[in-house]
Design an enzyme around this catalytic site. Structure first.
Site, PDB file in Angstrom:
ATOM      1  N   ILE A  13     -10.788   6.442  18.601  1.00  0.00           N
ATOM      2  CA  ILE A  13     -10.377   5.834  17.329  1.00  0.00           C
ATOM      3  C   ILE A  13     -11.279   6.313  16.187  1.00  0.00           C
ATOM      4  CG2 ILE A  13     -10.019   3.645  16.091  1.00  0.00           C
ATOM      5  CD1 ILE A  13      -8.046   4.147  18.471  1.00  0.00           C
ATOM      6  N   GLY A 111     -10.227  -4.283  20.422  1.00  0.00           N
ATOM      7  CA  GLY A 111     -10.955  -4.625  21.644  1.00  0.00           C
ATOM      8  C   GLY A 111     -11.837  -5.852  21.470  1.00  0.00           C
ATOM      9  N   SER A 140      -4.949  -4.278  18.199  1.00  0.00           N
ATOM     10  CA  SER A 140      -4.862  -3.128  19.111  1.00  0.00           C
ATOM     11  C   SER A 140      -3.585  -2.320  18.858  1.00  0.00           C
ATOM     12  CB  SER A 140      -4.861  -3.624  20.557  1.00  0.00           C
ATOM     13  OG  SER A 140      -3.586  -4.146  20.847  1.00  0.00           O
ATOM     14  N   CYS A 141      -3.480  -1.208  19.566  1.00  0.00           N
ATOM     15  CA  CYS A 141      -2.327  -0.307  19.392  1.00  0.00           C
ATOM     16  C   CYS A 141      -1.004  -1.007  19.712  1.00  0.00           C
ATOM     17  CB  CYS A 141      -2.508   0.916  20.277  1.00  0.00           C
ATOM     18  SG  CYS A 141      -3.012   0.542  21.971  1.00  0.00           S
ATOM     19  N   ASN A 142      -0.926  -1.672  20.870  1.00  0.00           N
ATOM     20  CA  ASN A 142       0.331  -2.342  21.247  1.00  0.00           C
ATOM     21  C   ASN A 142       0.668  -3.449  20.265  1.00  0.00           C
ATOM     22  OD1 ASN A 142       1.199  -1.048  23.747  1.00  0.00           O
ATOM     23  ND2 ASN A 142      -0.774  -1.757  24.560  1.00  0.00           N
ATOM     24  N   ARG A 169      -0.198   3.408  29.180  1.00  0.00           N
ATOM     25  CA  ARG A 169      -0.851   4.622  29.702  1.00  0.00           C
ATOM     26  C   ARG A 169      -2.102   4.183  30.473  1.00  0.00           C
ATOM     27  NH1 ARG A 169      -4.869   2.719  27.880  1.00  0.00           N
ATOM     28  NH2 ARG A 169      -6.006   3.239  25.977  1.00  0.00           N
ATOM     29  N   HIS A 195      -1.194  -9.420  25.074  1.00  0.00           N
ATOM     30  CA  HIS A 195      -0.574  -8.788  23.905  1.00  0.00           C
ATOM     31  C   HIS A 195       0.253  -9.761  23.055  1.00  0.00           C
ATOM     32  CE1 HIS A 195      -1.194  -5.738  27.082  1.00  0.00           C
ATOM     33  NE2 HIS A 195      -1.680  -5.035  26.081  1.00  0.00           N
ATOM     34  N   GLY A 196       1.080 -10.592  23.751  1.00  0.00           N
ATOM     35  CA  GLY A 196       1.926 -11.539  23.011  1.00  0.00           C
ATOM     36  C   GLY A 196       1.093 -12.495  22.166  1.00  0.00           C
ATOM     37  N   HIS A 221       2.261   4.440  25.313  1.00  0.00           N
ATOM     38  CA  HIS A 221       2.763   3.219  25.958  1.00  0.00           C
ATOM     39  C   HIS A 221       4.274   3.150  25.696  1.00  0.00           C
ATOM     40  CE1 HIS A 221      -1.399   1.840  26.077  1.00  0.00           C
ATOM     41  NE2 HIS A 221      -1.481   1.748  24.776  1.00  0.00           N
ATOM     42  N   GLN A 304      -1.120   5.422  21.514  1.00  0.00           N
ATOM     43  CA  GLN A 304      -2.252   4.486  21.501  1.00  0.00           C
ATOM     44  C   GLN A 304      -3.446   5.028  20.720  1.00  0.00           C
ATOM     45  OE1 GLN A 304      -1.438   6.359  24.130  1.00  0.00           O
ATOM     46  NE2 GLN A 304      -3.311   7.355  24.825  1.00  0.00           N
TER      47      GLN A 304
HETATM   48  P1  NAD Z   1     -14.201   5.043  23.007  1.00  0.00           P
HETATM   49  O1  NAD Z   1     -14.977   4.562  24.172  1.00  0.00           O
HETATM   50  O2  NAD Z   1     -13.305   6.209  23.154  1.00  0.00           O
HETATM   51  O3  NAD Z   1     -15.169   5.368  21.787  1.00  0.00           O
HETATM   52  C1  NAD Z   1     -16.205   4.547  21.394  1.00  0.00           C
HETATM   53  C2  NAD Z   1     -17.416   5.406  21.079  1.00  0.00           C
HETATM   54  O4  NAD Z   1     -18.463   4.549  20.606  1.00  0.00           O
HETATM   55  C3  NAD Z   1     -17.983   6.126  22.326  1.00  0.00           C
HETATM   56  O5  NAD Z   1     -18.191   7.473  21.984  1.00  0.00           O
HETATM   57  C4  NAD Z   1     -19.278   5.393  22.624  1.00  0.00           C
HETATM   58  O6  NAD Z   1     -20.260   6.245  23.187  1.00  0.00           O
HETATM   59  C5  NAD Z   1     -19.684   4.947  21.222  1.00  0.00           C
HETATM   60  N1  NAD Z   1     -20.636   3.830  21.175  1.00  0.00           N
HETATM   61  C6  NAD Z   1     -20.931   2.903  22.122  1.00  0.00           C
HETATM   62  N2  NAD Z   1     -21.869   2.049  21.673  1.00  0.00           N
HETATM   63  C7  NAD Z   1     -22.189   2.446  20.420  1.00  0.00           C
HETATM   64  C8  NAD Z   1     -23.082   1.973  19.439  1.00  0.00           C
HETATM   65  N3  NAD Z   1     -23.849   0.907  19.651  1.00  0.00           N
HETATM   66  N4  NAD Z   1     -23.161   2.629  18.253  1.00  0.00           N
HETATM   67  C9  NAD Z   1     -22.377   3.705  17.996  1.00  0.00           C
HETATM   68  N5  NAD Z   1     -21.508   4.218  18.909  1.00  0.00           N
HETATM   69  C10 NAD Z   1     -21.406   3.575  20.080  1.00  0.00           C
HETATM   70  O7  NAD Z   1     -13.381   3.775  22.471  1.00  0.00           O
HETATM   71  P2  NAD Z   1     -12.024   3.823  21.651  1.00  0.00           P
HETATM   72  O8  NAD Z   1     -10.911   4.063  22.587  1.00  0.00           O
HETATM   73  O9  NAD Z   1     -12.192   4.696  20.447  1.00  0.00           O
HETATM   74  O10 NAD Z   1     -11.903   2.298  21.229  1.00  0.00           O
HETATM   75  C11 NAD Z   1     -12.669   1.743  20.187  1.00  0.00           C
HETATM   76  C12 NAD Z   1     -12.082   0.406  19.833  1.00  0.00           C
HETATM   77  O11 NAD Z   1     -10.729   0.587  19.435  1.00  0.00           O
HETATM   78  C13 NAD Z   1     -12.053  -0.621  20.977  1.00  0.00           C
HETATM   79  O12 NAD Z   1     -12.164  -1.908  20.431  1.00  0.00           O
HETATM   80  C14 NAD Z   1     -10.654  -0.439  21.542  1.00  0.00           C
HETATM   81  O13 NAD Z   1     -10.181  -1.575  22.230  1.00  0.00           O
HETATM   82  C15 NAD Z   1      -9.860  -0.173  20.274  1.00  0.00           C
HETATM   83  N6  NAD Z   1      -8.619   0.595  20.460  1.00  0.00           N
HETATM   84  C16 NAD Z   1      -8.550   1.622  21.355  1.00  0.00           C
HETATM   85  C17 NAD Z   1      -7.351   2.298  21.519  1.00  0.00           C
HETATM   86  C18 NAD Z   1      -7.210   3.406  22.518  1.00  0.00           C
HETATM   87  O14 NAD Z   1      -6.099   3.631  22.991  1.00  0.00           O
HETATM   88  N7  NAD Z   1      -8.226   4.130  22.870  1.00  0.00           N
HETATM   89  C19 NAD Z   1      -6.238   1.959  20.741  1.00  0.00           C
HETATM   90  C20 NAD Z   1      -6.369   0.936  19.790  1.00  0.00           C
HETATM   91  C21 NAD Z   1      -7.561   0.249  19.665  1.00  0.00           C
END
Ligand code: NAD
Length: 341
Positions: A13, A111, A140-142, A169, A195-196, A221, A304
């Site tokens: 993200i 998250g 979140s994405c969904n 996914r 999700h709901g 998804h 997502q």
């Molecule tokens: P990710 O694990 O891919 O990326 C997070 C990054 O943050 C990693 O590189 C990690 O090393 C780094 N990190 C960890 N602790 C840290 C800190 N203290 N300071 C700085 N960096 C730090 O996660 P993501 O998939 O990008 O998800 C991030 C958020 O977005 C979560 O809340 C997730 O639920 C939400 N989200 C994810 C998706 C998805 O499909 N991946 C979709 C929508 C929302």
């Protein structure tokens, strides 16, 4: 006014949001913070972004790897007006103390729990609730995709209840440690999935019952929706028109476009020349839309990795009270080349 934005957490993200922020004429990307130096840090520096380390240990690793490090994430946050926290689930809540102590506003991701922020956010549904707030959570994405379509259907036809089955996914494309899986995993077995209820943090007016499972794919998804409405049942065509006119929703047709799978949707994004093949829109199959009795049925795909990118940009403008909802969404969509409805 130029809004100085920091992005803390730079992977799935964070990388997309940082690129989107860098495209906005009313924003300046102050820098991004990462835990470890790697090819993603090198690529960020090639793009002209300043890269900060999450802690002293990381800072030392940056030096050892010969990758310039602009300081610690605390330094990054102090130089910004607002921080977009894109760290993994539950890390955002730990970072919140730092943002509070530095007196900075922050956008969190889906998250984190709803109560980390003053409001959960989907731009076209509740932008005004985020205006001037200190902490906002982009859902979140969904949840984002569900809120976009359900809000629009509710405005037109008044929803009494929505049911959704989500085939998720199993992992993001670069998460080789989580896959491949050779199974359909009920996730969770208990009903409803989160999700709901999460949709209800943005759209509290009707129940949304969700069931979810993980399937062996990394790219999107797939939602199967059944939406009950209160009034006189509309024609299929009226529902198609309503969904087609919904901002940030792309309608496709298996018959006219030959799009029959999530693989075709991702390929369409390649054809459109989207960065990282990103699909920022929720994707609804027009020819799946069917009204039976007082229920509307349809299929929707969600990329997502990409769908929350525009919401993060709009959340910044809402929190900074720098633009109205429609103006912010127009600026964001133009910069990301989202096709207008
Ligand atoms: P990710 O694990 O891919 O990326 C997070 C990054 O943050 C990693 O590189 C990690 O090393 C780094 N990190 C960890 N602790 C840290 C800190 N203290 N300071 C700085 N960096 C730090 O996660 P993501 O998939 O990008 O998800 C991030 C958020 O977005 C979560 O809340 C997730 O639920 C939400 N989200 C994810 C998706 C998805 O499909 N991946 C979709 C929508 C929302």
């Amino acid at each position: 006014m130029t809004i100085k934005v920091a992005v803390n957490g730079y992977n799935v993200i964070g990388r997309r949001v940082a690129d989107a922020v860098a495209l906005q004429s009313d924003m300046e990307l102050v820098g991004v913070a990462k835990v470890k130096p790697d090819y993603k840090a090198r690529s960020a520096i090639q793009k002209g972004y300043r890269v900060f380390a999450a802690d002293e240990k990381g800072e030392k690793l940056f030096k050892d790897f010969g990758i310039p490090c602009a300081g610690l994430s605390r330094d990054l946050v102090s130089q910004a007006d607002i921080v977009i926290d894109a760290t993994p689930e539950d890390v955002g809540s730990q970072n919140k103390q730092m943002y509070e102590s530095l007196g900075k506003k922050a956008i969190f991701q889906g998250g984190e729990d709803h109560n980390i922020a003053e409001t959960s956010f989907v731009a076209q549904c509740n932008y005004d609730q985020a205006v001037g707030r200190k902490f906002v959570r982009v859902v979140s994405c969904n949840t984002t995709a569900l809120c976009r379509v359900l809000h629009s259907i509710d405005e037109e036809f008044s929803i009494s209840k929505a049911n959704v089955v989500i085939a998720r996914r199993a992992a993001d494309p670069d998460e080789s440690s989580k896959g491949p899986i050779d199974a359909v995993v009920l996730d969770p077995v208990s009903i409803p999935s989160h999700h709901g209820p999460d949709v209800n943090t943005v759209l509290p007016g009707f129940p949304v019952i969700s069931m979810a499972m993980k399937i062996p794919t990394t790219h999107m998804h797939l939602h199967s929706l059944i939406v009950s409405i209160k009034g006189t049942p509309p024609t299929d065509d009226r529902v198609v028109e309503t969904i087609s006119n919904t901002p940030r929703v792309m309608t496709v047709s298996s018959k006219k476009d030959g799009i029959k799978s999530t693989a075709n949707v991702m390929d369409l994004a390649r054809e459109l020349g989207r960065p990282r093949n990103d699909v920022f829109e929720a994707v609804v199959w027009k020819d799946s839309i069917k009204v039976i009795g007082n229920e509307i049925y349809f299929f929707m795909a969600v990329h997502q990795e990409a769908i929350v990118t525009p919401e993060n940009v709009d959340a910044v403008r809402a929190v900074m009270n720098s633009a109205k909802a429609t103006d912010s969404m127009r600026m964001t969509d133009q910069s990301l080349k989202i096709i207008p409805n």
